[in-house]
Design a protein around this motif. Structure first.
Motif, short mmCIF file in Angstrom:
data_model
loop_
_atom_site.label_atom_id
_atom_site.label_comp_id
_atom_site.label_asym_id
_atom_site.label_seq_id
_atom_site.Cartn_x
_atom_site.Cartn_y
_atom_site.Cartn_z
N ILE A 51 0.87 -1.18 0.00
CA ILE A 51 0.00 0.00 0.00
C ILE A 51 0.91 1.23 0.00
O ILE A 51 1.57 1.50 1.00
CB ILE A 51 -0.91 0.03 1.25
CG1 ILE A 51 -1.68 -1.28 1.40
CG2 ILE A 51 -1.86 1.23 1.17
CD1 ILE A 51 -2.54 -1.35 2.66
N PRO A 52 0.97 1.94 -1.13
CA PRO A 52 1.89 3.09 -1.19
C PRO A 52 1.37 4.25 -0.35
O PRO A 52 0.15 4.45 -0.24
CB PRO A 52 1.88 3.46 -2.67
CG PRO A 52 0.58 2.96 -3.19
CD PRO A 52 0.22 1.75 -2.37
N ASN A 53 2.29 5.03 0.21
CA ASN A 53 1.89 6.13 1.08
C ASN A 53 2.06 7.47 0.37
O ASN A 53 3.00 8.21 0.64
CB ASN A 53 2.72 6.09 2.38
CG ASN A 53 2.16 7.04 3.42
OD1 ASN A 53 1.05 7.53 3.27
ND2 ASN A 53 2.94 7.29 4.46
N HIS A 54 1.16 7.73 -0.56
CA HIS A 54 1.15 9.05 -1.22
C HIS A 54 -0.31 9.44 -1.42
O HIS A 54 -1.08 8.66 -1.98
CB HIS A 54 1.89 9.00 -2.56
CG HIS A 54 2.11 10.35 -3.16
ND1 HIS A 54 1.07 11.11 -3.68
CD2 HIS A 54 3.22 11.10 -3.29
CE1 HIS A 54 1.55 12.26 -4.10
NE2 HIS A 54 2.85 12.28 -3.88
N PRO A 55 -0.71 10.64 -0.96
CA PRO A 55 -2.14 10.97 -0.97
C PRO A 55 -2.79 10.89 -2.35
O PRO A 55 -3.90 10.38 -2.49
CB PRO A 55 -2.19 12.40 -0.41
CG PRO A 55 -0.79 12.91 -0.41
CD PRO A 55 0.11 11.72 -0.39
N MET A 56 -2.09 11.34 -3.40
CA MET A 56 -2.72 11.32 -4.74
C MET A 56 -2.89 9.89 -5.23
O MET A 56 -3.93 9.54 -5.79
CB MET A 56 -1.86 12.12 -5.73
CG MET A 56 -1.81 13.61 -5.41
SD MET A 56 -0.64 14.47 -6.48
CE MET A 56 -1.71 14.85 -7.86
N THR A 57 -1.87 9.08 -5.01
CA THR A 57 -1.95 7.70 -5.50
C THR A 57 -2.95 6.89 -4.67
O THR A 57 -3.67 6.04 -5.21
CB THR A 57 -0.54 7.08 -5.54
OG1 THR A 57 0.17 7.74 -6.59
CG2 THR A 57 -0.56 5.59 -5.80
N LEU A 58 -3.07 7.19 -3.38
CA LEU A 58 -4.10 6.52 -2.58
C LEU A 58 -5.49 6.92 -3.07
O LEU A 58 -6.39 6.06 -3.18
CB LEU A 58 -3.93 6.85 -1.09
CG LEU A 58 -2.83 6.04 -0.38
CD1 LEU A 58 -2.61 6.58 1.04
CD2 LEU A 58 -3.17 4.55 -0.34
N ASP A 59 -5.68 8.20 -3.39
CA ASP A 59 -6.98 8.64 -3.94
C ASP A 59 -7.28 7.89 -5.24
O ASP A 59 -8.40 7.42 -5.45
CB ASP A 59 -6.96 10.14 -4.26
CG ASP A 59 -7.26 10.98 -3.03
OD1 ASP A 59 -7.61 10.40 -1.98
OD2 ASP A 59 -7.11 12.22 -3.12
N LEU A 60 -6.26 7.81 -6.09
CA LEU A 60 -6.44 7.11 -7.37
C LEU A 60 -6.82 5.65 -7.12
O LEU A 60 -7.80 5.13 -7.68
CB LEU A 60 -5.15 7.19 -8.19
CG LEU A 60 -5.11 6.34 -9.47
CD1 LEU A 60 -6.15 6.83 -10.48
CD2 LEU A 60 -3.72 6.37 -10.10
N LEU A 61 -6.06 4.97 -6.26
CA LEU A 61 -6.30 3.55 -6.01
C LEU A 61 -7.70 3.32 -5.44
O LEU A 61 -8.38 2.35 -5.78
CB LEU A 61 -5.25 2.99 -5.03
CG LEU A 61 -3.86 2.74 -5.63
CD1 LEU A 61 -2.83 2.52 -4.54
CD2 LEU A 61 -3.90 1.53 -6.58
#
Ligand code: AMP
Ligand code: MG
Length: 312
Positions: free
Chosen positions: A110-120
């Motif tokens: 689970i990557p810890n970056h807000p934009m990529t978490l939103d995307l996922l």
């Protein structure tokens, strides 16, 4: 591109570079074998080198593993996820063979970056994402790094700023009774051992099949890299300013750049790939590089420097 454009592109089988805390990834829908095949061709990555699945949650991780997370993995997940830690688990049938190089196991994090978490969170599938660089080259830690090398070959880039950690994830395998560390990375080994109250076995040999893709030669800036022990005497290193480069750990009068100002290993990790890229500058002499102290993130930093120095 923004998150919505990225979702649209990925939904239709495209490739999007995504920011993470480790390095920029080149992402595709992991359940779409054709899209994943394009990742390999754009990177020129050999098919024997499996990819990591990126998910927004432990729930989705459990869905793509055969029998969920074992208790020790759960303990680590609670402490370190989202973050630079990857688990290798028996895979669910829904993970295409191309992602795992035909193996029965799959790597997930689970990557810890807000934009990529939103995307996922907006997707109903995980993303397969190796680093967004040509195979064998230094990993990208900014959107500009990705644009320079792959800009024309992919469908978009989400610019999420410079990577906060700057080193790939630590990989731990749970295929056997005892967890096994397959790759050192952004979560220090000591922190993992503290959390589990046990010492972990490490797999170091690049020839063993359990860590496919861990090739000795990698992260190459296209020059001969000469590692020097941490704390080496820089005054004694004889290098030529016009043909060579020299990167020390702390600032030194006889080195051109340093990984850190303060000696902090997190600072060293953040600047590592940026500095290794900066010496791909047209000079043809060797690059002298001082290793980090062999503790904390320094272990993973040294692993990357040694591999950048390895001649294929
Ligand atoms: P990256 O280089 O960050 O894309 O990470 C991919 C690396 O994860 C590969 O080179 C392998 O070393 C490791 N990996 C991925 N899947 C597996 C797997 N199923 N078993 C063991 N290692 C894996
Ligand atoms: Mg890579």
């Amino acid at each position: 591109m923004d998150i919505e454009q990225a979702k649209h592109t990925l939904d239709s089988g495209g490739l999007v570079a995504i920011p993470t805390e480790t390095v920029y990834g080149l992402a595709a829908n992991a359940t779409d074998a054709d899209a994943v095949t394009r990742i390999f061709s754009v990177k020129n990555r050999p098919f024997f080198d499996p990819l990591i699945l990126h998910t927004p949650s432990l729930d989705m991780m459990e869905t793509y593993s055969q029998s969920g997370l074992p208790p020790l993995a759960m303990q680590l997940a609670e402490r370190f996820m989202p973050g630079p830690l990857t688990f290798v688990l028996p895979k669910a049938d829904s993970v295409p063979d191309i992602v795992t190089s035909g193996m029965e196991s799959v790597a997930m994090r689970i990557p810890n970056h807000p934009m990529t978490l939103d995307l996922l969170r907006s997707l109903d599938y995980p993303l397969a994402a190796p680093s967004a660089n040509p195979f064998g080259y230094v990993s990208p830690t900014s959107a500009a790094h990705v644009r320079q090398q792959l800009g024309g070959a992919i469908d978009g880039i989400i610019d999420g700023g410079p990577c906060a950690v700057g080193l790939e994830s630590t990989i731990v395998s749970f295929l056997e009774m005892q967890p096994l560390v397959l790759r050192l990375g952004g979560t220090p080994l000591e922190a993992i051992e503290d959390c589990l109250h046990m010492k972990l076995k490490r797999q170091t040999s690049s020839s063993q099949p359990k860590a496919p893709g861990q090739l000795s030669s990698h992260y190459s800036p296209g020059r001969v890299v000469i590692p020097h022990p941490h704390g080496c005497d820089w005054q004694a290193i004889d290098w030529n300013l016009t043909t060579d480069d020299a990167i020390s750990w702390l600032p030194q009068s006889n080195a051109s750049q340093s990984f850190t100002q303060s000696g902090d290993d997190r600072e060293g990790a953040q600047s590592l790939f940026h500095l290794l890229r900066s010496v791909d500058n047209g000079k043809t002499g060797p690059v002298h590089v001082e290793l980090a102290p062999d503790k904390g993130l320094g272990k993973a930093i040294n692993d990357r420097i040694k591999r950048s120095a390895h001649q294929a």
